[in-house]
Enzyme design. Structure first.
Site, PDB file in Angstrom:
ATOM      1  N   ARG A 104     -28.298 -17.784  12.932  1.00 32.52           N
ATOM      2  CA  ARG A 104     -29.604 -17.357  12.397  1.00 32.52           C
ATOM      3  C   ARG A 104     -30.576 -17.389  13.568  1.00 32.52           C
ATOM      4  O   ARG A 104     -30.912 -18.470  14.072  1.00 32.52           O
ATOM      5  CB  ARG A 104     -30.041 -18.293  11.273  1.00 32.52           C
ATOM      6  CG  ARG A 104     -31.327 -17.873  10.561  1.00 32.52           C
ATOM      7  CD  ARG A 104     -31.589 -18.824   9.416  1.00 32.52           C
ATOM      8  NE  ARG A 104     -32.871 -18.589   8.775  1.00 32.52           N
ATOM      9  CZ  ARG A 104     -33.063 -17.806   7.715  1.00 32.52           C
ATOM     10  NH1 ARG A 104     -32.043 -17.161   7.188  1.00 32.52           N
ATOM     11  NH2 ARG A 104     -34.261 -17.673   7.183  1.00 32.52           N
ATOM     12  N   CYS A 259     -36.293 -12.387  -1.675  1.00 34.68           N
ATOM     13  CA  CYS A 259     -35.288 -13.201  -0.986  1.00 34.68           C
ATOM     14  C   CYS A 259     -35.730 -14.649  -0.784  1.00 34.68           C
ATOM     15  O   CYS A 259     -34.904 -15.491  -0.427  1.00 34.68           O
ATOM     16  CB  CYS A 259     -34.905 -12.561   0.345  1.00 34.68           C
ATOM     17  SG  CYS A 259     -36.272 -12.423   1.520  1.00 34.68           S
TER      18      CYS A 259
END
Length: 301
Positions: A104, A259
């Site tokens: 990430r 999200c």
């Protein structure tokens, strides 16, 4: 044998993506029934986080444990990457010790470089360009509630960010039409728009985007790394707040997704999160099951 990576939705075929979300539904059912299913015993996932996360960390870590494996959390403080070690060196070393690597990060190019030198699968847990794992969860959620999304109309309201870019790829791979409503200067990446052709349209009017839509999505107006732009963005994006009244312009079967994390009072108001058309909590849970399907796909014999 060629190593399979998952850096974008385009790394899988349409059939593979549909298979992944259906498999996510199956794994969710097994979990809810209390069935122990551990195809990844003794497998290890390294998780490199250069951006903070709640859902990505917990879903990958819990998913690996549920599949019988283990996950190792690595922040910039925990690795030599944070002290300037070349990405290709870290990739060679980590991929010799672990069975897969989830990253990430900020620059998408860093993911591509890592994958180039890795001998195990690399998964994009989010980059400034794309967030494909989130879209797997989103597509699984739509499938569970409404069936196939093929041929449907999807609206994106807000910033043309990494999530919006990924929805453009999803429109190609899952065969739906996408309308993007954003202020001028905040459009999604032109390269993704060019790839999608007339499957995606961009408008300045959120009601035009939402009209008759079967799925409406939004995200925060200032993503990680854009905090210095937050105040200016609040003014530009104010007309793009998603509310129950905006959803009233959509198809009667519409679902609303975000999200998360949500900035209530900015891109959404409080009411929309608890609206009966909202599936944000199921969407968040499905990160776990969709990613279990992905890791199984990449690692299971």
């Amino acid at each position: 044998m060629t190593v399979r990576h998952f850096l974008s939705l385009m790394d899988c075929s349409q059939a593979e993506l549909i298979g992944l979300i259906k498999r996510g539904v199956e794994l969710k059912s097994l979990h809810q029934q209390g069935v122990i299913y551990e195809p990844l015993k003794n497998r290890v996932l390294a998780m490199i986080f250069e951006k903070a996360s709640t859902r990505t960390r917990v879903s990958f870590e819990a998913g690996m444990i549920q599949l019988g494996g283990q996950a190792i959390f690595l922040s910039p403080r925990d690795t030599q990457l944070g002290r300037g070690e070349p990405i290709e060196d870290s990739a060679r070393v980590l991929s010799s010790m672990c069975d897969a690597v989830m990253i990430r990060t900020f620059a998408h190019q860093d993911l591509e470089t890592f994958a180039q030198y890795s001998r195990v699968p690399v998964i994009n847990g989010l980059s400034d360009d794309l967030h494909p794992c989130q879209l797997l969860a989103d597509m699984q959620t739509y499938l569970e509630h409404r069936g196939s999304i093929q041929g449907k109309t999807v609206a994106w309201v807000g910033d043309g960010n990494n999530m919006c870019n990924t929805f453009i790829q999803a429109a190609i791979q899952f065969d739906f039409n996408l309308r993007v409503a954003c202020p001028e200067g905040y459009e999604p990446d032109k390269a993704f728009l060019d790839q999608a052709g007339d499957r995606v349209t961009v408008t300045r009017d959120p009601l035009e985007a939402v009209a008759g839509a079967h799925l409406v999505n939004t995200d925060v107006w200032a993503s990680m790394g854009q905090e210095d732009e937050a105040q200016a963005r609040l003014k530009r994006f104010a007309p793009y707040q998603v509310t129950p009244a905006m959803l009233d312009h959509a198809d009667e079967s519409v679902l609303f997704m975000h999200c998360l994390p949500a900035h209530r009072g900015e891109e959404v108001n409080d009411q929309i999160m608890e609206d009966p058309r909202s599936v944000v909590w199921q969407q968040a849970e499905n990160r776990l099951h969709a990613q279990k399907a992905l890791v199984e796909f990449l690692l299971a014999d």
